[in-house]
Write an enzyme that holds these catalytic residues in place. Structure first.
Site, PDB file in Angstrom:
ATOM      1  N   CYS A  54       0.897  -1.203  -0.051  1.00 26.69           N
ATOM      2  CA  CYS A  54       0.341  -0.096  -0.607  1.00 26.69           C
ATOM      3  C   CYS A  54       0.922   1.115   0.289  1.00 26.69           C
ATOM      4  O   CYS A  54       0.551   1.967   0.047  1.00 26.69           O
ATOM      5  CB  CYS A  54      -1.193  -0.044   1.449  1.00 26.69           C
ATOM      6  N   ARG A  56       4.695   1.654  -0.611  1.00 26.25           N
ATOM      7  CA  ARG A  56       5.619   1.484  -1.585  1.00 26.25           C
ATOM      8  C   ARG A  56       5.897   0.463  -2.884  1.00 26.25           C
ATOM      9  O   ARG A  56       5.232  -0.698  -2.662  1.00 26.25           O
ATOM     10  CB  ARG A  56       7.204   0.521  -0.378  1.00 26.25           C
ATOM     11  N   GLY A 192     -14.165  -6.681   0.676  1.00 29.56           N
ATOM     12  CA  GLY A 192     -12.975  -6.741   0.487  1.00 29.56           C
ATOM     13  C   GLY A 192     -12.635  -8.355   1.266  1.00 29.56           C
ATOM     14  O   GLY A 192     -13.019  -8.257   2.273  1.00 29.56           O
TER      15      GLY A 192
END
Length: 343
Positions: A54, A56, A192
């Protein structure tokens, strides 16, 4: 080892760019697979590893730096439909000892947006296993990644780096309780079915939540996760219609577009009779349209907001961060000197 090659890193993180730029550079499974195929075609990269989370997008490479950097930027620009110049601005290039020091810090959680968080170590291990399975790692990357896992263990065993509420799930629960108090009467929707969503749902249940519903673009995944929590299931196609029924909505999908847009949330709010709606967006790219936060009685938090709250108690862990940084500098230099001597 080939003396023409060197260890280098291309890194795009929360330190260098905003979430708006970062979310456009997150790599899907298909894109990651494509990059490993690209690696196999280019002899300039002797070893290669992709780390995409999220916060990098990073490329660890042992190869011919100038040639490999140019090739990677060209391929990524084509893949993401952006200019090479914009990538050169977004990514930071480092090499040698600095790469090792950086990787130690990443695995220990002191380079994270939420200082001391533990999820990143599992993500790095998964990225390493993926690269190793694609025969993309060799002597250099194998050594530095295996060593980094050892250093992360040392940091957690010998410092207070993990002190405080620093998991995404715990922070999300704390925020929810500020608004709703006890959670046993709150209706919670998890959109999700991945690891982040699962851990957040577990945190809610551990703090007394009793009414949990799961929805996912992949119905089978929603069913599987719902069973593990004895939760209800909401068909993804009914999301807009049923959104008004929930008090707390946690979004953690890998969708390339907004799952909840301004119009959908606005319609839901109108059906809630002044009751607040709390939205937690844990996805990058983001799942919830940012303009939603302008709606009355809507509270929207994303990963950047949660990281800021988590780091409010950073002073408690600052001495541990300082200890890790000093120790990692020494250990990275020692390892780099050993690797350089063997080239």
């Amino acid at each position: 080892m080939d003396s023409k090659n060197t260890l280098f890193l291309l890194s795009c993180t929360h330190h260098s760019v905003s979430i708006e730029i970062r979310e456009n550079l997150v790599l899907s499974i298909e894109e990651t697979e494509s990059l490993y195929a690209f690696f196999r075609e280019h002899q300039s990269m002797g070893e290669f590893l992709v780390l995409s989370t999220c916060n990098r997008t990073e490329f660890y490479v042992y190869g011919e730096k100038a040639v490999a950097v140019s090739a990677l930027f060209s391929r990524l620009a084509q893949m993401k439909s952006v200019a090479v110049a914009s990538l050169e601005t977004a990514f930071v290039l480092s090499d040698g000892e600095a790469v090792i020091n950086h990787l130690f810090s990443v695995c220990a959680g002191i380079d994270s947006q939420m200082i001391g968080e533990t999820e990143i170590l599992g993500q790095v291990k998964a990225a390493y296993e993926y690269a190793h399975g694609h025969h993309a790692t060799g002597t250099f990357l194998n050594i530095i990644f295996q060593k980094s896992f050892h250093e992360a263990k040392w940091a957690r065993s010998n410092t207070n780096i993990s002190t405080g509420q620093i998991s995404i799930g715990n922070i999300a629960v704390e925020l929810s309780m500020r608004i709703f108090g006890e959670l046993k009467d709150s209706k919670i929707l998890l959109i999700g079915s991945g690891e982040v969503g699962e851990k957040t749902a577990r945190a809610f249940i551990n703090r007394g939540a009793q009414d949990l519903t799961v929805s996912s673009r992949r119905f089978c995944s929603a069913v599987s996760l719902a069973k593990s929590f004895t939760a209800a299931i909401l068909d993804f196609s009914l999301l807009a219609e049923k959104l008004k029924s929930f008090d707390i909505v946690v979004c953690a999908t890998s969708a390339p577009h907004f799952v909840l847009d301004h119009a959908t949330v606005n319609q839901a709010v109108k059906g809630r009779a002044e009751r607040p709606l709390f939205l937690i967006d844990l996805a990058v790219p983001r799942d919830i349209e940012p303009s939603v936060e302008t709606l009355e009685n809507v509270y929207l938090y994303n990963l950047t907001d949660i990281a800021s709250i988590a780091n409010e108690n950073l002073s408690v862990r600052q001495s541990a961060v300082d200890t890790c940084r000093k120790e990692f500098c020494i250990r990275a230099r020692t390892l780099w000197e050993k690797l350089s001597a063997s080239r």
